[in-house]
Design an enzyme around this catalytic site. Structure first.
Site, PDB file in Angstrom:
ATOM      1  N   ARG A   1     -15.169  27.745 -19.150  1.00  0.00           N
ATOM      2  CA  ARG A   1     -16.517  27.581 -19.171  1.00  0.00           C
ATOM      3  C   ARG A   1     -17.010  27.631 -17.836  1.00  0.00           C
ATOM      4  NH1 ARG A   1     -18.679  22.792 -21.943  1.00  0.00           N
ATOM      5  NH2 ARG A   1     -17.024  21.877 -20.654  1.00  0.00           N
TER       6      ARG A   1
ATOM      7  N   SER B   1      -6.815  21.711 -16.424  1.00  0.00           N
ATOM      8  CA  SER B   1      -6.274  20.791 -17.404  1.00  0.00           C
ATOM      9  C   SER B   1      -4.858  21.022 -17.549  1.00  0.00           C
ATOM     10  CB  SER B   1      -7.194  20.703 -18.599  1.00  0.00           C
ATOM     11  OG  SER B   1      -8.555  20.634 -18.176  1.00  0.00           O
TER      12      SER B   1
ATOM     13  N   ASP C   1      -8.902  17.330 -17.255  1.00  0.00           N
ATOM     14  CA  ASP C   1      -9.960  17.234 -18.310  1.00  0.00           C
ATOM     15  C   ASP C   1     -10.130  15.850 -18.732  1.00  0.00           C
ATOM     16  OD1 ASP C   1      -7.740  17.604 -19.516  1.00  0.00           O
ATOM     17  OD2 ASP C   1      -8.332  19.020 -21.174  1.00  0.00           O
TER      18      ASP C   1
HETATM   19  C1  GLC Z   1      -1.958  19.385 -21.559  1.00  0.00           C
HETATM   20  C2  GLC Z   1      -2.231  19.252 -20.134  1.00  0.00           C
HETATM   21  C3  GLC Z   1      -3.147  18.270 -19.525  1.00  0.00           C
HETATM   22  C4  GLC Z   1      -4.547  18.002 -20.158  1.00  0.00           C
HETATM   23  C5  GLC Z   1      -3.968  18.144 -21.800  1.00  0.00           C
HETATM   24  C6  GLC Z   1      -5.345  18.352 -22.556  1.00  0.00           C
HETATM   25  O1  GLC Z   1      -1.239  18.275 -21.917  1.00  0.00           O
HETATM   26  O2  GLC Z   1      -0.660  19.275 -19.307  1.00  0.00           O
HETATM   27  O3  GLC Z   1      -3.169  18.173 -18.176  1.00  0.00           O
HETATM   28  O4  GLC Z   1      -5.207  17.152 -19.952  1.00  0.00           O
HETATM   29  O5  GLC Z   1      -3.360  19.656 -22.162  1.00  0.00           O
HETATM   30  O6  GLC Z   1      -6.107  19.670 -22.407  1.00  0.00           O
END
Ligand code: GLC
Length: 434
Positions: free
Chosen positions: A74, A136, A190
């Site tokens: 996004r 993320s 995230d």
């Molecule tokens: C995976 C990623 C992590 C993220 C999570 C949720 O575990 O390694 O960084 O926060 O997904 O998206």
């Protein structure tokens, strides 16, 4: 036959059971892993410093955010009003197809830059604003605006990114696409974004959790407890990205082991593979396949429907939880009511364990911060499992009640929409505001 499937379903329920005793043992192990991770010792929890702290709620400004980390990406423009409130100027979702998340670094980052370009043009926005980048994945940050990807998770396999600074790679793509005036000022996970967004409006929030394609959490840690961080810092807290998907002191079934062996990253993200949306459907599919091979299901449609790895997405599993007819609609042969009931039961067993483990992970972090639950804790949670999967949240609440009993009300789970991206914008704004 009916009896045999009942016995099979009971065996599955038994091996997938996650009891209060399991939860209490997991909390002890989780605390040890957190401590080790903070000290820089060997641990399945990376405990990554985020180079940011919770906002004050008075940050102001117009900022852009890029939010990347699941099946969608996004781009959003937001205005922070300075009174804990955020106004969204515009937001656009781009789907991240398989051929983008498995290509090379330049194709991947050019795609992101193109999306940003489209968004800026559509909204007639300034090309020289500050940008918060929510990425993320497990990133070892060296500052608020730089960080090296340790390893891909959630099925991403783009070549040439692991071991590199993702902000550097995105900046190069911006340059290639004529977007060099955009200033990438903040790199954010995230979970950190979700925590920051909720605590911008409510200072009692001290945990951000994602329960979506992947699962993870972030919390504010006292700077003196982050033993592995020796650098300068201007606050008494820094947010830690736990990367709890990696937690590995948890008993697994043969189905978890098989899923892990056949995954893109065997041995990694063990808890994530038992809890998150990318994997729940696949665990259920492996069990259904086993039941079919044992001769428990009548219709061949079941075999066809469930034969391909990851063909049963968690979204479909979730639909099944409320409406069994989704299978018959796409099957070649009608499936009996009993078979659909058994499939639903398998889905329930798998998602119930996931919810109970997720709740136990939350309980672990809360008791790390506040052993006797002296204060209230608002937990910002985002992600489709929590928001949309029927019964998931309820199972989490039940587990929390089993763990904390009368003190359970000190912990409040609060759905925080789109926090991942907005949080990056808040952090980006706070940097120029300080
Ligand atoms: C995976 C990623 C992590 C993220 C999570 C949720 O575990 O390694 O960084 O926060 O997904 O998206």
């Amino acid at each position: 036959m009916t009896q045999a499937i009942d016995i099979f379903l009971q065996e599955i329920a038994d091996i997938f059971a996650f009891t209060r005793k399991d939860a209490l043992e997991m909390i002890v192990a989780f605390h040890e892993e957190m401590e080790n991770g903070l000290k820089g010792k060997r641990s399945s929890l990376k405990m990554l410093p985020s180079f940011t702290r919770r906002p004050k709620g008075n940050e102001k400004g117009n900022v852009l955010a890029i939010d990347l980390g699941g099946t969608n990406m996004r781009v959003l423009a937001v205005r922070l009003l300075g009174n804990g409130k955020v106004e969204t100027i515009g937001v656009k979702r781009f789907s991240l197809e398989k051929d983008i998340v498995s290509k090379t670094e330049d194709v991947f980052f050019d795609f992101i830059a193109d999306c940003v370009s489209v968004f800026l043009k559509e909204h007639d926005l300034d090309f020289s604003c500050e940008v918060g980048f929510t990425f993320s994945f497990p990133v070892v940050q060296t500052s608020i605006s730089s960080g090296i990807l340790v390893s891909w998770t959630k099925g991403f396999t783009v070549e040439g990114v692991e071991g590199h600074d993702v902000v550097g790679l995105l900046s190069k793509a911006f340059k290639r696409k004529g977007l060099e005036s955009l200033k990438l000022v903040a790199l954010v996970n995230d979970t950190v974004g979700t925590l920051v967004t909720k605590s911008y409006a409510n200072p009692l929030c001290d945990l951000g959790v994602i329960l979506g394609t992947g699962t993870n959490a972030a919390y504010p840690e006292r700077i003196d407890r982050i033993k592995k961080y020796k650098g300068p810092w201007d606050s008494d807290e820094m947010i830690i990205n736990i990367e709890w998907g990696g937690f590995d002191r948890i008993k697994r079934t043969i189905y978890d082991e098989k899923l892990d062996r056949d995954s893109e990253n065997p041995g990694n993200q063990r808890m994530e593979k038992m809890v998150s949306g990318r994997y729940l459907g696949e665990i259920a599919r492996l069990i259904i396949k086993e039941a079919f091979n044992k001769g428990f299901f009548g219709a061949k449609a079941i075999k066809d429907y469930f034969s391909k790895p990851y063909s049963l997405t968690t979204e479909k599993l979730s639909l099944l939880a409320s409406d069994g007819d989704t299978i018959n609609a796409s099957g070649t042969e009608s499936i009996s009511y009993e078979d659909i009931w058994a499939i639903k039961e398998i889905g329930r067993t798998v998602s119930k364990r996931a919810a109970r483990i997720a709740a136990t992970a939350i309980a672990s972090v809360v008791t790390h911060m506040d052993r006797n639950l002296a204060s209230e804790h608002i937990i910002a949670v985002d992600g489709s499992l929590f928001e949309k999967y029927r019964g998931f949240r309820e199972h989490m609440e039940i587990m929390l009640e089993e763990i904390f009993q009368d003190s359970k009300d000190k912990i409040q789970l609060s759905l925080t929409h789109d926090g991942s991206g907005i949080g990056a914008a808040i952090i980006a704004a706070s940097l120029s505001f300080r």
